[in-house]
Design a protein around this motif. Sequence first.
Motif, short mmCIF file in Angstrom:
data_model
loop_
_atom_site.label_atom_id
_atom_site.label_comp_id
_atom_site.label_asym_id
_atom_site.label_seq_id
_atom_site.Cartn_x
_atom_site.Cartn_y
_atom_site.Cartn_z
N VAL A 94 38.28 35.39 56.75
CA VAL A 94 37.12 35.12 54.88
C VAL A 94 36.92 34.45 55.51
CG1 VAL A 94 37.96 35.22 52.84
CG2 VAL A 94 39.87 36.01 54.79
N TYR A 95 36.96 33.15 56.22
CA TYR A 95 35.44 31.97 55.77
C TYR A 95 33.92 32.83 56.53
CZ TYR A 95 38.82 28.81 53.54
OH TYR A 95 39.15 27.53 53.10
N TRP A 106 29.60 14.12 53.53
CA TRP A 106 29.25 14.19 54.61
C TRP A 106 28.23 15.74 54.51
CZ3 TRP A 106 30.84 12.68 60.23
CH2 TRP A 106 29.88 12.24 60.62
N THR A 107 28.84 17.11 54.04
CA THR A 107 29.06 17.93 54.45
C THR A 107 27.63 18.54 53.51
OG1 THR A 107 30.86 19.01 55.29
CG2 THR A 107 29.60 20.75 54.06
N VAL A 108 27.08 17.83 52.83
CA VAL A 108 26.18 17.73 51.44
C VAL A 108 24.98 17.20 51.89
CG1 VAL A 108 25.76 16.56 48.70
CG2 VAL A 108 28.39 17.52 49.38
N ARG A 109 25.34 16.38 52.98
CA ARG A 109 24.11 15.60 53.10
C ARG A 109 23.77 16.01 54.78
NH1 ARG A 109 22.82 10.54 51.25
NH2 ARG A 109 22.24 10.20 53.00
N PHE A 110 24.35 16.99 54.82
CA PHE A 110 24.08 17.60 56.30
C PHE A 110 23.42 19.03 55.80
CE2 PHE A 110 24.78 20.18 59.93
CZ PHE A 110 24.22 19.83 60.54
N GLY A 111 23.77 19.69 54.86
CA GLY A 111 22.81 20.50 54.78
C GLY A 111 22.44 21.36 55.27
N GLU A 112 22.48 23.09 54.16
CA GLU A 112 22.40 24.07 55.38
C GLU A 112 21.90 24.47 56.71
OE1 GLU A 112 23.88 27.46 56.03
OE2 GLU A 112 24.31 26.83 54.00
N THR A 113 22.47 25.60 57.35
CA THR A 113 21.81 25.66 58.81
C THR A 113 21.67 27.03 58.81
OG1 THR A 113 24.02 26.20 59.69
CG2 THR A 113 23.80 23.93 59.33
N PRO A 115 28.01 25.65 51.31
CA PRO A 115 29.25 25.88 50.51
C PRO A 115 30.22 26.94 51.19
CG PRO A 115 27.21 27.47 50.42
CD PRO A 115 26.85 26.81 50.97
N VAL A 116 30.61 27.28 51.56
CA VAL A 116 31.95 28.08 52.30
C VAL A 116 32.93 26.88 52.75
CG1 VAL A 116 32.97 29.22 53.80
CG2 VAL A 116 31.38 30.75 52.41
N LEU A 117 32.17 25.78 53.52
CA LEU A 117 32.47 24.57 54.10
C LEU A 117 33.01 23.85 52.83
CD1 LEU A 117 33.53 23.09 56.47
CD2 LEU A 117 31.37 22.14 56.82
N LEU A 118 32.54 23.43 52.28
CA LEU A 118 32.67 23.06 50.91
C LEU A 118 34.05 23.39 50.18
CD1 LEU A 118 29.01 21.92 49.32
CD2 LEU A 118 31.19 20.53 50.36
N ALA A 119 34.07 24.49 49.92
CA ALA A 119 35.59 25.94 49.37
C ALA A 119 36.12 25.22 50.12
CB ALA A 119 35.29 26.97 49.03
N GLY A 120 36.31 25.71 51.89
CA GLY A 120 37.09 25.25 52.76
C GLY A 120 37.88 23.90 52.49
N ILE A 121 36.99 22.93 52.14
CA ILE A 121 37.55 21.39 51.86
C ILE A 121 38.71 21.15 50.77
CG2 ILE A 121 36.62 19.40 51.81
CD1 ILE A 121 33.83 19.65 53.92
N GLY A 122 38.00 21.80 49.30
CA GLY A 122 38.35 22.19 48.58
C GLY A 122 39.92 22.39 48.44
N ILE A 123 40.09 23.31 48.85
CA ILE A 123 41.28 24.47 49.41
C ILE A 123 42.17 23.45 50.30
CG2 ILE A 123 42.65 26.15 50.59
CD1 ILE A 123 39.63 27.44 49.41
N TYR A 124 41.94 22.38 51.36
CA TYR A 124 42.01 21.78 52.01
C TYR A 124 42.56 20.60 50.96
CZ TYR A 124 42.45 18.36 56.38
OH TYR A 124 43.04 17.19 57.06
N ALA A 125 42.38 20.30 50.45
CA ALA A 125 42.47 19.24 49.73
C ALA A 125 43.76 19.06 48.88
CB ALA A 125 41.60 17.69 49.01
#
Length: 417
Positions: free
Chosen positions: A71-72, A187-194, A83-93
């Motif tokens: 899915v990810y 850190w994810t927000v600051r790292f940016g998109e790749t 954005p997908v990594l941030l969503a995963g971090i939210g579910i993790y929390a």
Amino acid sequence: MSEVGPVQRARSERSVVAFLAFIGILMAFGIDGALPAFDELRVAFDLDDRGLSPAITGTVYFVGMALGQLVYGVLADRFGRRPVLLAGIGIYAVGALASTIAPNLAVLLVARFVWGLGASAPTVLRFAIARDLYAGDQMARVVSTFSAVFLLGPIIVPFIGEAILTVGDWRAVFAAALVLAAVTGVWTVRFGETLDPANRRTLQLAPLLDALRAVAATPVTRWILIAQAFFGGAFFVWLGSAQPVIDEIYDRSSQFTLFFGASGIGMALALLFNRPLIERFGAARMVVLAATAFVALAAVGLAGTLAADGVPSIWWWFGWAFLANAMSMIMGPMSASLALEPMADKAGTASAILGVAQLGVGAGLAAIVDAQIDATVTPMLLGALVYGVLGLGCLVLATRQPAGNVPSPRPVSVGER
């Protein structure tokens, strides 16, 4: 202000390694941090009376990780990595919080499953992000380096768990994951998109099927996928059975954290020393050499184990595990680099497919061996040898393809370094 693209935005290799290693540690904390709390979990949820092992809390976590990866991967190839990594971090929390306050075993297991679903995001995306920024042997070096730094997790995290238990209980250990999730989110927000916008894919079933076909049709990727399943199975035997072996066969339960941490040190050192070897010999040659060494170690270890009627000294057994796990860790990042090199815009989904094979299929293969371990360590060594031989054969097939099928490193622009 519009988002700066991955090619135009300069990132130092050191900053990339640090970020990818940290998101990997976030994923691993859900397992390694829980290990010291197993005894408390056993008592708190009456696991002995239920005929269950505390390891069941890790099993559902792994199931969540395996199921979440595809899915990810698909979402990350469509919407981008950040954005997908941030969503995963939210579910993790959410999963970590629910685990912390779980009133009964059923809630705990569901929460751990959700926690694992969130953890699968960094599992998939750390390799996809590396593929976005690097290629060829350079990618292999970067992946090996952040994997080595990531292995500080198994070394340090169990001791952190032990330290937390001196002032709190198992709930406090789980709650610590919330702090890690918050740091990772910032850190994810600051790292940016790749992900280059040109490589984004539509959110349809067709891209997933396309990626599956590409993996199946690309010999390098296909054979490495199968090899990762076998070597993943061999490693998960250690991960799942090391604690009962040290506790029940060798009667050294109080030393489990020390042995587990020492094994992590060996894996980290192997990856660090592997970087200059990749630069000299190339990833394809090194991965086969590491697999060959793994098989040789398994054969020698099994011979010594059989000579000791299945219970050699703990130092013989751990010496084998120390070296074999080091070879496993060397193979992992190099295998992923070689497999993803031909995937280009399918890297996110392909990384997820590889992860499912290693985690899902590998865990299943490990369960076959784990069930045979009782009073001796012979099944562990025999399983490692059988899976190692099969995995080595697959890697040989993967790296001996005709020139047209072997991935070639693409040039890396200044902005990607």
